[in-house]
Write a protein that holds these residues in place. Structure first.
Motif, PDB file in Angstrom:
ATOM      1  N   GLU A 141      -0.842   5.186  -5.506  1.00 15.27           N
ATOM      2  CA  GLU A 141      -3.215   6.128  -5.132  1.00 15.27           C
ATOM      3  C   GLU A 141      -3.296   5.505  -3.460  1.00 15.27           C
ATOM      4  O   GLU A 141      -4.621   5.968  -3.276  1.00 15.27           O
ATOM      5  N   CYS A 142      -2.496   4.303  -3.160  1.00 13.96           N
ATOM      6  CA  CYS A 142      -3.307   3.472  -1.635  1.00 13.96           C
ATOM      7  C   CYS A 142      -2.471   4.554  -0.872  1.00 13.96           C
ATOM      8  O   CYS A 142      -3.600   4.692   0.065  1.00 13.96           O
ATOM      9  N   TRP A 202      -5.067   8.467  -0.298  1.00 12.24           N
ATOM     10  CA  TRP A 202      -6.236   7.715   0.088  1.00 12.24           C
ATOM     11  C   TRP A 202      -5.987   6.950   1.689  1.00 12.24           C
ATOM     12  O   TRP A 202      -6.458   7.853   2.071  1.00 12.24           O
ATOM     13  N   HIS A 258     -10.055   0.986  -4.397  1.00 11.60           N
ATOM     14  CA  HIS A 258      -9.153   1.022  -4.927  1.00 11.60           C
ATOM     15  C   HIS A 258      -8.601  -0.373  -4.844  1.00 11.60           C
ATOM     16  O   HIS A 258      -7.788  -1.067  -5.315  1.00 11.60           O
ATOM     17  N   ILE A 259      -7.748  -0.670  -3.800  1.00 10.69           N
ATOM     18  CA  ILE A 259      -7.147  -2.209  -3.352  1.00 10.69           C
ATOM     19  C   ILE A 259      -7.974  -3.520  -4.041  1.00 10.69           C
ATOM     20  O   ILE A 259      -7.540  -4.184  -4.831  1.00 10.69           O
ATOM     21  N   MET A 300       0.959  -1.426  -0.288  1.00 13.12           N
ATOM     22  CA  MET A 300       0.389   0.366  -0.093  1.00 13.12           C
ATOM     23  C   MET A 300       1.064   1.225  -0.371  1.00 13.12           C
ATOM     24  O   MET A 300      -0.049   2.208  -0.570  1.00 13.12           O
ATOM     25  N   CYS A 332       2.536   1.734  -3.390  1.00 12.31           N
ATOM     26  CA  CYS A 332       1.249   2.817  -4.064  1.00 12.31           C
ATOM     27  C   CYS A 332       0.953   3.742  -3.937  1.00 12.31           C
ATOM     28  O   CYS A 332       0.661   4.501  -3.442  1.00 12.31           O
ATOM     29  N   HIS A 379      -4.889  -3.932  -6.467  1.00 16.65           N
ATOM     30  CA  HIS A 379      -4.697  -5.021  -5.980  1.00 16.65           C
ATOM     31  C   HIS A 379      -5.055  -6.227  -5.534  1.00 16.65           C
ATOM     32  O   HIS A 379      -5.107  -6.526  -4.549  1.00 16.65           O
ATOM     33  N   VAL A 393     -11.004   3.678   0.172  1.00 20.32           N
ATOM     34  CA  VAL A 393      -8.986   3.184   0.098  1.00 20.32           C
ATOM     35  C   VAL A 393      -9.893   1.420  -0.462  1.00 20.32           C
ATOM     36  O   VAL A 393      -9.271   0.732  -0.983  1.00 20.32           O
TER      37      VAL A 393
END
Length: 104
Positions: A23-24, A27, A51-52, A18, A21, A56, A48
């Motif tokens: 983006e992670c 967030w 997105h995961i 996380m 990344c 991911h 969050v």
């Protein structure tokens, strides 16, 4: 009564993927800023987790095998929306205290 994040104990330390990344991390930082806000941080939690689940999927934890009330319900559904929501439900344990992570 719904527990507010600021009333709960320790949050888990998010796993390394996380922080690696962009983006992670973005967030997570937004979530941290809103954690104690009077209006809460519900939207940030959802973002969050979403997105995961989308970016991911291999890092989403497996089905909860203990007393999770939601996993059997999600597992019994066969539509794509339920699968995504179930992944988001499981992903929340990566960054939220268990008592909050399993509410959705």
């Amino acid at each position: 009564m719904v527990e507010e994040p600021r009333e709960i104990g320790e949050r888990p330390v998010p796993p390394p993927f996380m922080w690696g990344c962009r983006e992670c991390a973005r967030w997570l930082l937004r979530l941290a800023r809103q954690w104690d806000a009077p209006e809460g941080c519900f939207w940030e939690q959802l973002q969050v987790a979403r997105h995961i689940a989308e970016a991911h999927p291999a890092d989403v934890p497996p089905q909860h095998l203990d007393d999770c009330e939601l996993c059997p319900h999600y597992a019994s559904r066969e539509d794509g929306d339920a699968a995504l929501v179930w992944a988001q439900h499981r992903a929340r344990e990566l960054f939220m205290p268990p008592s909050i992570a399993r509410l959705l």
